[in-house]
Design a protein around this motif. Structure first.
Motif, PDB file in Angstrom:
ATOM      1  N   GLN A   9       0.817  -1.138   0.028  1.00  0.00           N
ATOM      2  CA  GLN A   9       0.030  -0.175  -0.067  1.00  0.00           C
ATOM      3  C   GLN A   9       0.812   1.203   0.001  1.00  0.00           C
ATOM      4  O   GLN A   9       2.030   1.124   0.393  1.00  0.00           O
ATOM      5  N   SER A  58      -0.488   0.754  -3.921  1.00  0.00           N
ATOM      6  CA  SER A  58      -1.761   0.643  -4.187  1.00  0.00           C
ATOM      7  C   SER A  58      -2.570  -0.005  -3.113  1.00  0.00           C
ATOM      8  O   SER A  58      -2.198  -0.832  -2.427  1.00  0.00           O
ATOM      9  N   TYR A  59      -3.710   0.739  -2.695  1.00  0.00           N
ATOM     10  CA  TYR A  59      -4.627   0.106  -1.536  1.00  0.00           C
ATOM     11  C   TYR A  59      -5.192  -1.154  -1.717  1.00  0.00           C
ATOM     12  O   TYR A  59      -5.402  -2.072  -0.766  1.00  0.00           O
ATOM     13  N   SER A  60      -5.644  -1.383  -2.982  1.00  0.00           N
ATOM     14  CA  SER A  60      -6.286  -2.637  -3.399  1.00  0.00           C
ATOM     15  C   SER A  60      -6.250  -3.157  -4.435  1.00  0.00           C
ATOM     16  O   SER A  60      -5.727  -2.312  -5.598  1.00  0.00           O
ATOM     17  N   GLU A  68      -3.049   2.725  -9.800  1.00  0.00           N
ATOM     18  CA  GLU A  68      -3.457   1.328  -9.212  1.00  0.00           C
ATOM     19  C   GLU A  68      -3.705   0.073 -10.230  1.00  0.00           C
ATOM     20  O   GLU A  68      -3.633  -1.041 -10.025  1.00  0.00           O
ATOM     21  N   SER A  95      -3.531  -3.294   6.422  1.00  0.00           N
ATOM     22  CA  SER A  95      -2.832  -3.579   5.201  1.00  0.00           C
ATOM     23  C   SER A  95      -2.930  -5.102   5.035  1.00  0.00           C
ATOM     24  O   SER A  95      -2.605  -5.747   3.484  1.00  0.00           O
ATOM     25  N   LEU A  98      -4.985  -5.928   1.584  1.00  0.00           N
ATOM     26  CA  LEU A  98      -4.291  -6.166   0.268  1.00  0.00           C
ATOM     27  C   LEU A  98      -3.605  -7.602   0.299  1.00  0.00           C
ATOM     28  O   LEU A  98      -3.590  -8.110  -0.638  1.00  0.00           O
TER      29      LEU A  98
ATOM     30  N   SER B  29     -10.554   0.429   2.242  1.00  0.00           N
ATOM     31  CA  SER B  29      -9.240   0.001   1.872  1.00  0.00           C
ATOM     32  C   SER B  29      -8.196   1.235   2.384  1.00  0.00           C
ATOM     33  O   SER B  29      -7.235   0.771   2.839  1.00  0.00           O
TER      34      SER B  29
END
Lengths: 635, 76
Positions: A9, A58-60, A68, A95, A98, B29
């Motif tokens: 992330q 990238s968060y997800s 992303e 975290s 992910l 998220s």
């Protein structure tokens, strides 16, 4: 060669880890999403070689913006042998969401618990063995900034590359498992079918990138109706909220918090930095202060650096050489002197201060402070960090626009960036205007470029109406900058200049000497005379403008050479008004070649052409207007 | 109540969202999820964004007003 991908992330210290492994070849950054270009490095450790790929934060893996998308598409389209998932140990629960997505891919995986020192400061203790047994993959603690744990990580990487073991997905609730088992049957031929099935549900745009049978979406629609009926939730929400609960549960099982978070010194500073009044004052003052410092430090260094060249050049004047060789000697000398004596003294402080702004997190904060202002001119806060990066160099700034979710905002921001005076133009402004006309005139040029950017943004937002989307942006806590990181960053940006730009500058100088010798210069000057005429400049300057297109600072070197004087003695041939006119025009007139190329790469040829036409037109209009006003008022 | 009506520097708990699934997933998220304890730590002037902090883990997120009005909270 085996390939290892780093995924994590934003702000998890992934770039610091990449630097620690790859020997400072990547740009480590504090601002979410700066690492937009994929960096790779060949790593040799204990006679084993592999390629390390640094993917953007990238968060997800269900992408929200262009940056992303890079991760998800890399996973689906590229070959790789191992994933290193970097986690900020101090925010484990977030975290792990992910991590669960990554385990769905089913490739060999290592989890790195980074920033263990931050976690310790917050009183967080993690049972690493337990976490490793829950996730079913090795978990390695590190403090990447200080290189701690990196050896242990590399040993594990080598071990797994030799003896690969695929990660097993963590199962979600039985309803989701039944759905995903059914849907993954559409992608039987692919190893990562579970991952694709999830992404097909969560990210419908996936169909633009890989082949998905139509029945897959029909099936999703049917399931969605069912889920909504039973759980009152969209299927997407049903899945990610389950993933969230699972990661909260895992975090709860392995984390012990011994004491509550105390207010640190950094938090107190932070409170002032985003204060609704003091935040702006501090921001504007530091901006102006930094510019003044750049002019002063640069001017001081220039005098020291130029001196030895003066002596050398006096020596060379007495040498007798053949007519054909003389321009070569002169050009080499002029070019080297310009590059080392004039450009480096101004360039180093610019890059240094921009890196410092990034390291402290000031850059990200500016997005929050100026969001409402940016809404007034039709954009939003996320455009600010790329624009400020533009003061360093326009090229990475244009890449950084990828963090902006709306394509319209991205294009407008990218068109504004070439109007921001980058370090190359700061050199021209410092060496000419600040030195001979005073710092206030130099600041005036910055003001002009900012006002132009505002006006263009206003016009563009009137032309393309679209409600600006709301701001969502993580603002990492203020950090007392690590000098080591700032210096590494400065060096990383200076390095390509030394190896790529300096030779161009010297070659350019040699060219101009030969052009002069054979009279080609005057032909170009003749063609460009209409432009130099309206700008109130001597016709010899026409030729320099061509070079400025290659590299902006080249225009400065060429100016002295075409007029036959040293830059430091330019006032003997140009009036103050002409110096101002030349500087404003070269600051605005064309995006340099590298900027146009990145515009074409990030967008398309049309956007690059628009940018070129826009800059030339605006530069001509604005410069003539200012010169005429100054002439009439007689300032 | 929604977060837009919340007072700065007071602790609230998120209980839900009024937005579409894409927005909710993003907030989840990034660290804003139902049950999280949050505070508004700063408000930018001229109807600017709000700085929202998850006080359990220290994550700070700048949010525009449109989004803030979609977050349903209750006093802690």
């Amino acid at each position: 060669m085996k390939r290892v991908a780093l995924i994590g992330q934003p702000n998890c210290g992934k770039s610091a880890l990449f630097n620690a492994i790859a020997g400072y070849k990547a740009n480590s950054s504090h601002f979410p999403g700066t690492t937009v270009e994929i960096l790779t490095s060949e790593v040799i450790y204990k006679d084993e070689t592999f390629e390390l790929v640094d993917l953007p934060g990238s968060y997800s893996l269900s992408p929200f913006d262009k940056a992303e998308e890079v991760n998800t598409l890399f996973i689906l389209k590229e070959n790789f042998d191992l994933i290193i998932n970097v986690i900020d140990a101090s925010i484990l629960n977030r975290s792990l969401e992910l991590t669960i997505e990554i385990l769905d891919i089913g490739k060999p995986t290592i989890v790195v618990l980074n920033m263990m020192d931050e976690a310790k400061k917050k009183g967080i203790k993690i049972d690493i063995e337990k976490l490793s047994s829950i996730l079913g993959v090795p978990v390695i603690p590190t403090i990447a900034l200080y290189g701690e744990g990196v050896d242990n990580l590399l040993n594990n990487v080598i071990k797994i590359l030799k003896n690969p073991r695929n990660a097993k997905p963590i199962t979600l609730n039985s309803t989701i498992e039944a759905i995903v088992n059914k849907l993954s049957s559409y992608f039987k031929e692919r190893e990562e079918k579970r991952f694709i099935a999830f992404k097909g549900i969560e990210w419908p745009e996936l169909k633009n990138h890989i082949k998905i049978p139509r029945e897959f979406f029909v099936e999703i629609e049917r399931i969605n109706e069912e889920i909504e009926k039973i759980y009152g939730k969209d299927i997407k929400e049903f899945i990610f909220s389950e993933r969230h609960h699972l990661s909260m549960k895992i975090a709860e099982e392995v984390v012990k918090i011994s004491h509550t978070i105390e207010k640190t010194m950094e938090e107190k500073i932070d409170k002032i930095l985003y204060h609704p009044f003091w935040g702006y004052i501090i921001f504007l003052l530091s901006f102006i202060l930094v510019l003044l410092l750049i002019f002063k430090i640069g001017g001081f260094l220039e005098e020291i650096f130029v001196y030895p060249f003066d002596i050398l050049s006096a020596k060379f004047q007495t040498i007798k050489a053949a007519k054909i060789i003389k321009p070569f000697i002169n050009g080499t000398l002029e070019g080297t002197m310009g590059a080392i004596g004039v450009i480096i003294p101004f360039m180093v402080p610019v890059i240094f201060f921009i890196s410092l702004f990034e390291e402290t997190g000031f850059l990200a904060r500016s997005a929050f402070l100026f969001d409402s202002f940016m809404h007034k001119i039709g954009l939003h806060g996320k455009s600010i960090p790329p624009l400020i990066m533009g003061f360093g160099c326009n090229v990475p700034a244009i890449s950084a626009t990828r963090i902006i979710e709306s394509e319209r905002d991205r294009i407008i921001t990218a068109l504004l960036i070439p109007f921001i005076p980058c370090s190359a133009r700061t050199i021209i402004i410092s060496a000419l205007v600040s030195k001979f006309l005073g710092v206030w005139w130099a600041l005036f040029i910055y003001l002009i470029s900012i006002v132009i950017a505002i006006i263009i943004s206003l016009i563009a937002s009137k032309l393309i109406k679209y409600p600006a989307p709301g701001l969502i942006m993580e603002i990492p806590g203020f950090k007392i900058p690590s000098m080591k990181n700032v210096l590494i960053k400065t060096w990383l940006q200076l390095k390509p200049f030394l190896f790529y730009a300096v030779p161009i500058l010297i070659l350019g100088s040699i060219f101009i000497e030969y052009f002069k010798l054979y009279g080609a210069e005057s032909i170009i000057n003749g063609i460009l005379r209409p432009i130099t005429y309206v700008l109130n400049l001597p016709s010899q300057t026409g030729f320099t403008l061509i070079f400025g297109f290659l590299r902006k600072e080249l225009a400065l070197l060429m100016l002295g050479q075409s007029l036959g004087v040293k830059i430091t003695e330019i006032t003997s041939v140009l009036t103050p008004l002409q110096i101002l006119s030349f500087t404003i025009f070269t600051t605005l007139y064309v995006p340099c070649l590298a900027t146009l190329l990145i515009l074409k790469k990030e967008f398309n040829g049309k956007i690059a052409t628009i940018s070129l036409i826009l800059n030339v037109t605006v530069a001509l209009l604005v410069t003539t207007l200012i010169i005429q006003i100054l002439k009439i008022t007689g300032i | 109540m929604t977060l837009i009506n919340a007072k700065p520097n007071k602790t609230y708990i998120i209980i839900g969202f009024n937005g579409g699934p894409n927005l909710i997933q993003r907030l989840y998220s990034m660290g804003l999820y139902p049950g999280a304890r949050i505070q508004i730590v700063s408000v930018a002037p001229l109807r600017g964004p709000l700085m929202v902090k998850n006080i359990d883990n220290g994550i700070q997120i700048a949010l525009g007003r449109g989004i803030v009005s979609k977050i349903i909270v209750t006093e802690a």
